[in-house]
Write a protein that holds these residues in place. Structure first.
Motif, PDB file in Angstrom:
ATOM      1  N   LYS A  33       1.021  -1.142   0.090  1.00  0.00           N
ATOM      2  CA  LYS A  33      -0.121  -0.018   0.083  1.00  0.00           C
ATOM      3  C   LYS A  33       0.807   1.395   0.126  1.00  0.00           C
ATOM      4  O   LYS A  33       0.703   1.910  -0.577  1.00  0.00           O
TER       5      LYS A  33
ATOM      6  N   GLU B 188       1.293   4.228  -2.703  1.00  0.00           N
ATOM      7  CA  GLU B 188       1.270   5.815  -2.531  1.00  0.00           C
ATOM      8  C   GLU B 188       2.496   6.620  -3.061  1.00  0.00           C
ATOM      9  O   GLU B 188       2.157   7.704  -3.536  1.00  0.00           O
TER      10      GLU B 188
ATOM     11  N   ASP C 120      -8.236   6.939   2.993  1.00  0.00           N
ATOM     12  CA  ASP C 120      -8.245   6.552   1.609  1.00  0.00           C
ATOM     13  C   ASP C 120      -9.799   6.531   1.072  1.00  0.00           C
ATOM     14  O   ASP C 120     -10.045   6.733  -0.006  1.00  0.00           O
TER      15      ASP C 120
ATOM     16  N   GLU D  73      -6.546   2.669  -5.379  1.00  0.00           N
ATOM     17  CA  GLU D  73      -7.220   3.153  -4.110  1.00  0.00           C
ATOM     18  C   GLU D  73      -8.229   2.307  -3.319  1.00  0.00           C
ATOM     19  O   GLU D  73      -8.422   2.034  -2.282  1.00  0.00           O
TER      20      GLU D  73
ATOM     21  N   HIS E 133      -6.873  -0.230  -1.313  1.00  0.00           N
ATOM     22  CA  HIS E 133      -6.381   0.493  -0.090  1.00  0.00           C
ATOM     23  C   HIS E 133      -7.284   0.570   1.168  1.00  0.00           C
ATOM     24  O   HIS E 133      -7.225   0.284   2.202  1.00  0.00           O
TER      25      HIS E 133
HETATM   26 FE   FE2 Z   1      -4.200   5.232  -0.950  1.00  0.00          FE
END
Ligand code: FE2
Ligand code: FE2
Ligand code: FE2
Lengths: 254, 313
Positions: free
Chosen positions: B69, B73, B127, B156, B159
């Motif tokens: 994750k 990012e 998120d 995303e 996430h």
């Molecule tokens: Fe994210």
């Protein structure tokens, strides 16, 4: 599988799992601390490979142990005296040169060990190794390129790189030691006889260091003990951090 | 209006994308640059609060998930910096602005991550709020930004899912774990609502951004969407909702909610969060410690190029 072979294989898979989780953890310490964003990504990537490898070795070890333990019990519920990783891998993160040099020494090592292990008569070990061989090619390319650039970059980067090599060299000798467990497995076509890989490792690492204008150290000192659980002071601190949450909540799921 | 301005507004009204080489008003360029660079910096600074738990993740699986994750990012940051560069600003300039404090990042990352539960809460709520905003931005008028959002949104949703799952395990775990989940929810719920920005009436950039279709929905509409989707998620976790005033409003077809503490919002933005200084100092320290590495690359490449030229000559 005879009992002796089974016990040895369990021990061996655990050692390889320990190696992978310890180095994977050390690399992960770099995330958000890299010299630029691309390196944060690369570090996370390599760390993922190593931790992923640890999971596969531990999962196999847990199956062989067949006592209800899981991969996480191997990683989180053993203390530093139980860990069997090579000392080189537990050394702290250090500066960027230190980490990249350690990575080179380890990556070249695995690039020799894993193709041998991929030929193992033990299908499970062979399968894990075969998968890891591919990643390792990328790892070696990356650490080699970095050592070239740092060694042959500025005066400062050269100095830092030479210092790292000198500081780490003494921890590389035990990588090629064999004990009874590993000898038994090597004799049975299951484990790798690492003592036979030493010359090739030395040749490849020396070539890379020389091209990076780095002096290859004399073999004047050697620290040993990782495979018997006789560690440096660093591992205890590392595991304290790694295991704190897991151990604070005994028996919990995550 | 000049013919250029007319053509620009025609494209905006026709939902055509503005591309890097197109003419655009200076204020539009500035506005998009500000928003994109702020977004990029948020991705990058956001690595810190979650990175804080990589070395303590309580299982190997969670460690792997968290690592990927945070790696994502960083990738988003990289991608958005490149998108920003299409508007004529360099990454080095953006980083300098971040470190000097002239460029902002999402204030949510000025809150500390104190427990493992916070990693779950960030994935789920932070998120989650970002997705609501970014889905809307897939239709933003600046082409590279819109395309970036489409690409980023795909990651995303993973996430958010991993964060929610991590919290679900806690909520169904031991009493201490459940308490950890509730505590994280309580601390991150309100700051997540603040991520959508002040009420539209208070927002400095809102009106022009809407007209130019940089923003497609108002802060309050997006926030309401997030509030609505979060209620059943909290229920499913079996946790207590942090807002005692939350109540379904049949007429509006939305949940009514309690007042947001905007004083806290401005206070944290203005430097009084637990981590404002820490986040920037961390970034500066890593950047400065990396200087000799970046110098080494330059020196190495210069040597190799000089050799090449010598060999050719
Ligand atoms: Fe994210
Ligand atoms: Fe994000
Ligand atoms: Fe992101």
């Amino acid at each position: 599988m005879s009992d002796a072979i089974k016990a040895a294989t369990l021990e061996y898979a655990t050692r390889l799992g320990d190696d992978a989780v310890v180095l994977g953890h050390r690399i992960s310490e770099w995330v958000s601390y890299g010299p630029f964003l691309e390196e944060d990504i690369a570090y996370a990537n390599v760390s993922l490979d190593y931790v992923g490898r640890a999971r596969m070795f531990y999962t196999y070890a847990a199956e062989l142990a067949d006592d209800g333990r899981t991969e996480d019990d191997f990683a989180y519920m053993r203390s530093d005296r139980d860990y069997r990783n090579l000392l080189l891998l537990e050394m702290p993160r250090g500066d960027f040169a230190y980490s990249q040099v350690r990575q080179l020494l380890a990556d070249v090592y695995y690039s020799l060990v894993l193709p041998e292990l991929a030929k193992s008569k033990d299908e499970r070990l062979a399968a894990v190794a075969a998968k890891a061989v591919k990643e390792t090619k990328y790892h070696v390319r990356r650490s080699r390129d970095w050592v070239h650039r740092l060694g042959d970059g500025t005066e400062e980067s050269h100095k830092r790189t030479q210092k790292a090599v000198d500081q780490l060299w003494g921890y590389t000798h035990e990588m090629f030691d064999m004990d009874e467990t590993e000898q038994l497995l090597a004799d049975n076509g299951i484990g790798v006889d690492v003592s036979k890989l030493r010359d090739q490792w030395h040749k490849e690492v020396s070539a890379i260091l020389t091209e990076a204008t780095i002096t290859v150290p004399e073999d004047s000192w050697a620290v040993r003990g990782g495979r018997t659980g006789y560690h440096t002071e660093n591992l205890g601190h590392m595991l304290t951090q790694m295991q704190i949450v897991h151990r604070s909540h005994p028996g919990c799921q995550w | 209006m000049t013919p250029e301005e007319q053509n620009f507004m025609r494209k905006i009204n026709a939902e055509e994308k503005i591309e890097p080489k197109d003419w655009m008003p200076d204020a539009y360029r500035k506005n998009v640059t500000r928003q994109m660079s702020q977004h990029a910096h948020s991705e990058v600074i956001g690595m810190q609060p979650e990175g804080n738990w990589i070395t303590r993740a309580p299982s190997l699986r969670r460690k792997v998930v968290l690592l990927s994750k945070v790696q994502d990012e960083a990738g988003h940051g990289l991608y958005l910096y490149s998108a920003c560069e299409t508007l004529g600003i360099s990454r080095a300039e953006m980083i300098e602005a971040l470190q000097k404090g002239t460029a902002k990042y999402a204030s949510i990352f000025n809150y500390p991550t104190l427990t493992w539960g916070d990693v779950g809460a960030i994935g789920w709520l932070v998120d989650g709020a970002a997705i609501v905003n970014q889905v809307s931005l897939q239709r933003t008028s600046y082409g590279p930004y819109a395309r970036g959002m489409i690409r980023i949104c795909k990651e995303e949703s993973f996430h958010q899912r991993q964060g929610y799952e991590a919290l679900l395990v806690l909520a169904q775990g031991s009493p201490e774990q459940k308490q950890m989940a509730q505590d994280s929810l309580n601390r991150f719920y309100w700051p997540a609502l603040m991520m959508f920005g002040p009420h539209d009436s208070e927002s400095a950039h809102s009106a022009k951004s809407m007209e130019w279709k940089i923003k497609r929905e108002t802060n309050d509409d997006l926030r309401q969407k997030f509030i609505d989707q979060t209620v059943p998620q909290i229920e499913f976790l079996g946790l207590e909702h942090p807002d005692p005033a939350i109540k379904w409003n049949e007429e509006r077809g939305h949940y009514d909610h309690g007042d947001i503490d905007w004083e806290e919002f401005y206070s944290v933005i203005n430097g009084n969060g637990h981590c404002n200084r820490q986040r920037i100092e961390h970034h500066v320290a890593a950047h400065e410690e990396g200087a000799w590495v970046r110098d080494a690359i330059t020196a190495y490449n210069d040597k190799k190029n000089a050799n090449k030229i010598k060999n050719v000559a």
